[in-house]
Design an enzyme around this catalytic site. Structure first.
Site, mmCIF file in Angstrom:
data_model
loop_
_atom_site.group_PDB
_atom_site.id
_atom_site.type_symbol
_atom_site.label_atom_id
_atom_site.label_comp_id
_atom_site.label_asym_id
_atom_site.label_seq_id
_atom_site.Cartn_x
_atom_site.Cartn_y
_atom_site.Cartn_z
ATOM 1 N N GLU A 103 53.990 -18.850 -24.662
ATOM 2 C CA GLU A 103 55.445 -18.803 -24.483
ATOM 3 C C GLU A 103 55.992 -20.210 -24.309
ATOM 4 O O GLU A 103 55.391 -21.035 -23.636
ATOM 5 C CB GLU A 103 55.753 -17.944 -23.253
ATOM 6 C CG GLU A 103 57.229 -17.702 -23.044
ATOM 7 C CD GLU A 103 57.506 -16.756 -21.870
ATOM 8 O OE1 GLU A 103 56.762 -15.765 -21.698
ATOM 9 O OE2 GLU A 103 58.459 -17.027 -21.121
ATOM 10 N N ASP A 105 59.688 -21.954 -23.294
ATOM 11 C CA ASP A 105 60.942 -21.513 -22.672
ATOM 12 C C ASP A 105 61.988 -22.601 -22.491
ATOM 13 O O ASP A 105 61.653 -23.699 -22.044
ATOM 14 C CB ASP A 105 60.684 -21.055 -21.227
ATOM 15 C CG ASP A 105 59.923 -19.771 -21.127
ATOM 16 O OD1 ASP A 105 59.866 -19.048 -22.115
ATOM 17 O OD2 ASP A 105 59.404 -19.502 -20.027
ATOM 18 N N GLU A 107 65.502 -22.327 -20.210
ATOM 19 C CA GLU A 107 66.336 -21.450 -19.385
ATOM 20 C C GLU A 107 67.507 -22.255 -18.822
ATOM 21 O O GLU A 107 67.291 -23.248 -18.126
ATOM 22 C CB GLU A 107 65.538 -20.866 -18.216
ATOM 23 C CG GLU A 107 64.627 -19.733 -18.619
ATOM 24 C CD GLU A 107 64.030 -19.023 -17.405
ATOM 25 O OE1 GLU A 107 63.780 -17.822 -17.515
ATOM 26 O OE2 GLU A 107 63.830 -19.666 -16.362
ATOM 27 N N ASN A 122 59.586 -24.465 -19.801
ATOM 28 C CA ASN A 122 58.268 -24.041 -19.360
ATOM 29 C C ASN A 122 57.407 -23.746 -20.578
ATOM 30 O O ASN A 122 57.926 -23.452 -21.657
ATOM 31 C CB ASN A 122 58.389 -22.782 -18.493
ATOM 32 C CG ASN A 122 57.276 -22.695 -17.457
ATOM 33 O OD1 ASN A 122 56.281 -23.402 -17.534
ATOM 34 N ND2 ASN A 122 57.463 -21.807 -16.497
ATOM 35 N N ASN A 130 40.974 -24.704 -29.669
ATOM 36 C CA ASN A 130 39.726 -25.293 -30.156
ATOM 37 C C ASN A 130 39.966 -26.739 -30.509
ATOM 38 O O ASN A 130 40.731 -27.392 -29.804
ATOM 39 C CB ASN A 130 39.091 -24.456 -31.268
ATOM 40 C CG ASN A 130 40.114 -23.992 -32.279
ATOM 41 O OD1 ASN A 130 41.070 -24.701 -32.562
ATOM 42 N ND2 ASN A 130 39.930 -22.803 -32.816
ATOM 43 N N ARG A 131 39.396 -27.265 -31.522
ATOM 44 C CA ARG A 131 39.298 -28.709 -31.596
ATOM 45 C C ARG A 131 40.507 -29.467 -32.157
ATOM 46 O O ARG A 131 40.623 -30.655 -31.922
ATOM 47 C CB ARG A 131 38.074 -29.091 -32.431
ATOM 48 C CG ARG A 131 36.770 -28.641 -31.834
ATOM 49 C CD ARG A 131 35.599 -29.287 -32.560
ATOM 50 N NE ARG A 131 35.753 -29.239 -33.999
ATOM 51 C CZ ARG A 131 35.468 -28.172 -34.744
ATOM 52 N NH1 ARG A 131 35.041 -27.069 -34.184
ATOM 53 N NH2 ARG A 131 35.613 -28.224 -36.039
ATOM 54 N N GLU A 132 41.350 -28.799 -32.927
ATOM 55 C CA GLU A 132 42.420 -29.565 -33.578
ATOM 56 C C GLU A 132 43.294 -30.282 -32.549
ATOM 57 O O GLU A 132 43.603 -29.735 -31.518
ATOM 58 C CB GLU A 132 43.325 -28.655 -34.418
ATOM 59 C CG GLU A 132 42.626 -27.877 -35.475
ATOM 60 C CD GLU A 132 42.290 -26.489 -35.006
ATOM 61 O OE1 GLU A 132 42.670 -25.553 -35.707
ATOM 62 O OE2 GLU A 132 41.657 -26.338 -33.948
ATOM 63 N N GLY A 181 69.579 -22.082 -5.714
ATOM 64 C CA GLY A 181 68.546 -21.270 -5.083
ATOM 65 C C GLY A 181 69.023 -19.907 -4.615
ATOM 66 O O GLY A 181 68.410 -19.311 -3.723
#
Ligand SMILES: *[C@@H]1O[C@H](CO)[C@@H](O)[C@H](O)[C@H]1NC(C)=O
Length: 219
Positions: A103, A105, A107, A122, A130-132, A181
């Site tokens: 994902e 993000d 926001e 996020n 893997n290796r790439e 908050g």
């Protein structure tokens, strides 16, 4: 998935444009997206060139792309909720499916009139790496790179490039945490709150065909 030849530099660019709506000839929202939440609160305007999401006391709304993307550059112009947007969140993100999803993000946390939005970004990646190494994830807003997510798969840190993702956007109420908050609550007398989307462009995005990526180069 096999490793691409090392000479291939493939970039993963997700770009977002938060600015005023402009008359558009770009992608058609009817064609490219499905409404998946708050059906009667999402509206197609201008024959599908503009899509709006609305939020009222009953519910928010959201859409998802019909296509899935492995990587590429995707543009969307978003006009965020104007005025008193405190308590609202406009989320724009890419997500794959399944228990180990990836994902990416953006926001946008609303605020009272005149006070700044906060942009949260996020990245979740559970797709096994893997290796790439020659893949880059950049977040752009108004053409300005605001975040780079480095590929550190060689150090065992997963990177979101193995699972195709759909584009999603939702407008919802989060006044228990979003603004200062949770101190500032949504003012429902201002409802419905509206975010608008236009100029969607996925011309430079790559879809599911894993083989194609080995022949393309993005900068
Ligand atoms: C809203 O504005 C206040 C005051 O400027 C600021 O402290 C806060 O971080 C802003 N954003 C959010 C989402 O609370």
């Amino acid at each position: 998935m096999a490793s691409p030849p090392s000479s291939v530099a493939a970039g993963l660019l997700i770009s977002i444009l938060a600015s005023l709506l402009m008359v558009s000839s770009a992608g058609n929202f009817h064609q490219d997206f499905d409404i998946v939440w708050g059906y009667n609160k999402a509206k197609f305007l201008n024959y599908g060139q503009v899509l709006t999401l609305n939020l009222d006391k009953e519910s928010g709304s959201g859409f998802q792309s019909k296509n899935e993307y492995l990587f590429g550059k995707i543009d969307m112009q978003i006009k965020l909720v104007p005025g008193n947007s405190a308590g609202t969140v406009t989320a724009y993100y890419l997500s794959s499916k399944g228990a180990n999803w990836d994902e990416i993000d953006f926001e946008f946390l609303g605020n009272v009139t005149g006070e700044p939005y906060i942009l949260h970004t996020n990245v979740f990646c559970q797709g096994k790496g893997n290796r790439e190494q020659q893949f880059y994830l950049c977040f752009y807003v108004d053409d300005i790179p605001i975040r780079e997510f480095e590929n550190m798969e060689s150090y065992g840190i997963p990177f979101p490039k193995h699972q195709p993702m759909r584009i999603y956007s939702t407008l919802w109420n989060a006044d228990d945490w979003a603004t200062r908050g949770g101190l500032v609550k949504t003012d429902w007398s201002q409802a419905p709150f509206t975010a608008s989307y236009t100029n969607f462009n996925d011309d430079n995005a790559l879809y599911l065909d894993l083989w194609t990526i080995f022949f393309l180069r993005f900068k």
